[in-house]
Design a protein around this motif. Structure first.
Motif, PDB file in Angstrom:
ATOM      1  N   LEU A  84     -13.022   0.717  -9.217  1.00 59.69           N
ATOM      2  CA  LEU A  84     -12.261   0.157  -8.083  1.00 59.69           C
ATOM      3  C   LEU A  84     -11.195  -0.827  -8.570  1.00 59.69           C
ATOM      4  CD1 LEU A  84     -14.993  -0.408  -5.339  1.00 59.69           C
ATOM      5  CD2 LEU A  84     -13.135   1.283  -5.321  1.00 59.69           C
TER       6      LEU A  84
ATOM      7  N   SER B 117     -19.151   6.127  -3.436  1.00 53.58           N
ATOM      8  CA  SER B 117     -18.799   4.728  -3.156  1.00 53.58           C
ATOM      9  C   SER B 117     -17.323   4.485  -3.435  1.00 53.58           C
ATOM     10  CB  SER B 117     -19.620   3.779  -4.024  1.00 53.58           C
ATOM     11  OG  SER B 117     -20.989   3.935  -3.782  1.00 53.58           O
TER      12      SER B 117
ATOM     13  N   SER C 255     -15.093   6.003  -0.909  1.00 51.52           N
ATOM     14  CA  SER C 255     -15.133   5.318   0.379  1.00 51.52           C
ATOM     15  C   SER C 255     -14.440   3.953   0.339  1.00 51.52           C
ATOM     16  CB  SER C 255     -16.593   5.172   0.805  1.00 51.52           C
ATOM     17  OG  SER C 255     -16.751   4.087   1.675  1.00 51.52           O
ATOM     18  N   ALA C 256     -14.553   3.247  -0.785  1.00 48.11           N
ATOM     19  CA  ALA C 256     -14.054   1.864  -0.826  1.00 48.11           C
ATOM     20  C   ALA C 256     -12.717   1.721  -1.521  1.00 48.11           C
ATOM     21  CB  ALA C 256     -15.090   0.974  -1.517  1.00 48.11           C
ATOM     22  N   LYS C 257     -12.133   2.803  -1.973  1.00 52.35           N
ATOM     23  CA  LYS C 257     -10.941   2.709  -2.806  1.00 52.35           C
ATOM     24  C   LYS C 257      -9.764   2.105  -2.055  1.00 52.35           C
ATOM     25  CE  LYS C 257      -9.458   7.500  -1.966  1.00 52.35           C
ATOM     26  NZ  LYS C 257      -9.413   8.865  -2.545  1.00 52.35           N
ATOM     27  N   GLU C 258      -8.916   1.400  -2.809  1.00 45.50           N
ATOM     28  CA  GLU C 258      -7.745   0.749  -2.210  1.00 45.50           C
ATOM     29  C   GLU C 258      -6.452   1.446  -2.619  1.00 45.50           C
ATOM     30  OE1 GLU C 258      -7.740  -3.572  -2.440  1.00 45.50           O
ATOM     31  OE2 GLU C 258      -9.879  -3.558  -2.830  1.00 45.50           O
TER      32      GLU C 258
END
Lengths: 421, 421
Positions: free
Chosen positions: B156, B268, B271-274
């Motif tokens: 991330l 994960s 789903s959480a990547k920016e």
């Protein structure tokens, strides 16, 4: 071969606490110097051994970390001297490489070129407290500008930086090699004696006027000359009036322009300065490096009890590479000493972001992990530094550790209460 | 000895234009990674030769710049091998020194320790376009965290950074050494053949499935094993379903936790990547370094046509120093490649300050100089970078030069019109 845990002799592992200060100071240096029109540049850490041993480096040339030739070039059997085995070395300063860089790239550089260099240098000095064999140097140089505007800008940029780091009441001592020489000539010393006379003079702040007088007489210099010389120092004041006194007294030995230039530098800096410090004309300032040709200056700080930076004009060094002299003047700050002073002082970094930690229960299911990752993203977007860690058995100790790193705002995240996060 | 103008073979003088991009990227890297809870740290550039030659560096160990012993320790006459003459070398990566650092300083470091390192490394590679013998590496590592939270955070943080640099549509390929091994075991290869099998597999993207099949048969592996092995690759999809397929198919050869962990990482991060990128499970990903023990990953970017970074888990390397294994996982980005891509792309730095120049007539008296210095101070206070230069005879050319540096706002300052400034 057994592995070694310690760093190599005289070099240092940088722990996070010190690095935080270093990173901050590096950022501030770059910002401040760029505001004064300086551009970042860099040379390789490895330099040709020929350039490092060109007699521009003074005693530093004895302290070079030398690099072995590689592959077929390495002839161990037939090597007679060290020089047969090596072709490079780690740079011991940033000035010699800068001159090589300028000679190699002048066509692509603006004129004058205002250079900002930050980089490590290496000297195999005897290890001692607070001095390391690898250390960061931070230099600004103006190449191609013969006028004193260069000195004024270097001093203003450097002192503005120190002011931003909350240093106050320091002194910039300034002198000119031409004044040093004129005073020696006026007093009747032979030109061949100048170097030794200046080496003795350089001890003034340690052994005082009487000590200097004694050492000069020991060296066998004429009593007349010594007396005439030392009387000058009694008469010269450490301000613009002192410079004017030199201009009059040393007429015939000193160009009027040298004194006028020094006066302009001192008065301009005093008038335009952005930090609280004093300019001081110091006719006893010598500075060791033989390459200086004109102005020389040094930062004195009571807190430190010594110099935390210095520089001067070296108009004849680039010519060694190009065959044509180019005006050059530089100012180097003692990055490591400044960081040391800030650490000792418990300096609070003004720009630290607030910190936020999430402690995750070990058996947290995927959906809980996603929730935490999403919260972390939002915290970062709101300007916080975010640490996510798995919860340990000894949660109290873990929180103490986190607090030491600045994470006092900690959220415990349990699988059975994800919804409440 | 004649002085040399060029940098040493294979190393590079950094011109201001490139440095501006480098400084910007360095600043962004530090800010972004610190936002993810990483702390800056540094090791000396010089490392013990014993540590560099510990077989953790693979082929890089052949490329070390070696440093001569100094002073009395250097015995040229009696030296029989190179090793008698040297005691250090320039680090060829940041991972070996990190493991030494951790073994030396673990007591003063938080656990887990999230390390950020930016520093030069040196490899005496054959010089070729775009590859240099000194280059910056930029690594983040998490030491002391056995769980996959470490991989998730590394990926991330790295991808968030790439997103901030306007990189899009890249792919993070991920695999696990344990899956690699399980696939080989399942297909019937002998454990002693794994290394060679993986070397051939690693060529998949260049020579394709048929090429790999041909090379494996040439190596004399059983046709059955090769067929069973390559069929697996045809069946495995590059997503979470592919991971689940492996988990089922390789039962008995692969721990369920390995597959579950990989699935958690992929889902994960997705789903959480920016940033805009894709996670891809790639069972053909091998990565060369022998020290990896678990997950391995790599950044693929079409723009570049190759990897611009990678990393993985190396749980057994710190143990070589301490005698006790410590979980460790790292992600390194190809700083030099990223800077090269940005320069080629004509990347506009988002944070450049406006620039302002003052051209001073040569005969400007002191009061005029002070006026300009004062104006410059005000411009800096208003957020501008300010250049003051003496006016040249060819003012038009001088202004063109200044414009090239971004100084399009230029004020001419003449002695007879100081009042109008």
């Amino acid at each position: 071969m057994a592995l070694k845990k310690k760093p190599v002799t005289g070099m240092k592992d940088m722990l996070p606490r010190e690095m935080e200060v270093r990173d901050y100071v590096i950022g501030l240096i770059k910002e401040t110097y760029k505001d004064f029109g300086f551009s970042s540049m860099e040379t390789p850490c490895v330099e040709h051994i020929e350039n490092l041993c060109s007699k521009s480096g003074g005693d530093n040339e004895k302290l070079i970390f030398k690099i072995l030739k590689r592959g077929e070039k390495l002839k161990l059997d037939t090597a007679e001297t060290e020089m047969d085995l090596i072709d490079g070395g780690l740079r011991y300063d940033l000035t010699v490489p800068l001159c090589r860089y300028y000679s190699n790239n002048a066509n692509e550089l603006p004129s004058p070129f205002k250079a900002l260099q930050m980089g490590n240098v290496w000297r195999a000095d005897r290890p001692q407290r607070g001095r390391f064999r690898q250390f960061m140097q931070c230099d600004i140089d103006i190449l191609g500008e013969p006028g004193n505007l260069a000195e004024i800008e270097l001093i203003l940029a450097t002192t503005t930086l120190l002011g931003k780091l909350d240093f106050r009441n320091f002194t910039i001592r300034i002198n000119d090699r031409k004044i040093l020489k004129a005073m020696a000539a006026y007093s009747g010393f032979a030109e061949s004696d100048y170097d030794n006379v200046f080496i003795i003079l350089d001890k003034m702040d340690k052994i005082g006027l009487d000590g200097v007088a004694a050492e000069m007489e020991e060296s066998g210099y004429a009593k007349d000359a010594v007396e005439k010389y030392l009387n000058l120092f009694k008469e010269i004041t450490n301000d613009v009036a002192g410079v004017r006194f030199c201009k009059e007294k040393l007429e015939g030995f000193l160009d009027a322009e040298t004194a006028d230039g020094l006066e302009l530098i001192i008065s301009s800096v005093e008038s335009a300065k952005e930090a609280e410090f004093k300019m001081s004309f110091d006719p006893t300032l010598v500075r060791g490096m033989s390459y200086y040709t004109g102005t020389i200056f040094e930062i004195s700080m009571d807190e430190f009890g010594g110099s935390v930076g210095g520089g001067g004009r070296y108009d004849e060094m680039i010519g060694k590479f190009t065959g044509q002299n180019t005006p050059a003047v530089g100012f180097s700050i003692g990055f490591e000493r400044i960081v040391m002073l800030l650490l000792e002082r418990g300096y609070e970094l003004p720009t630290t972001k607030p910190k936020k930690a999430f402690l995750i229960e070990k058996k947290m299911p995927a959906e809980g992990m996603l929730k935490v990752l999403d919260l972390a993203k939002k915290e970062r977007a709101a300007g916080r530094q975010v640490m996510i860690v798995n919860m340990k058995k000894n949660k109290k100790f873990q929180k103490e550790q986190l607090a030491e790193q600045g994470y006092t705002d900690v959220t415990d995240c349990y699988a059975d209460s994800i919804d409440q996060l």
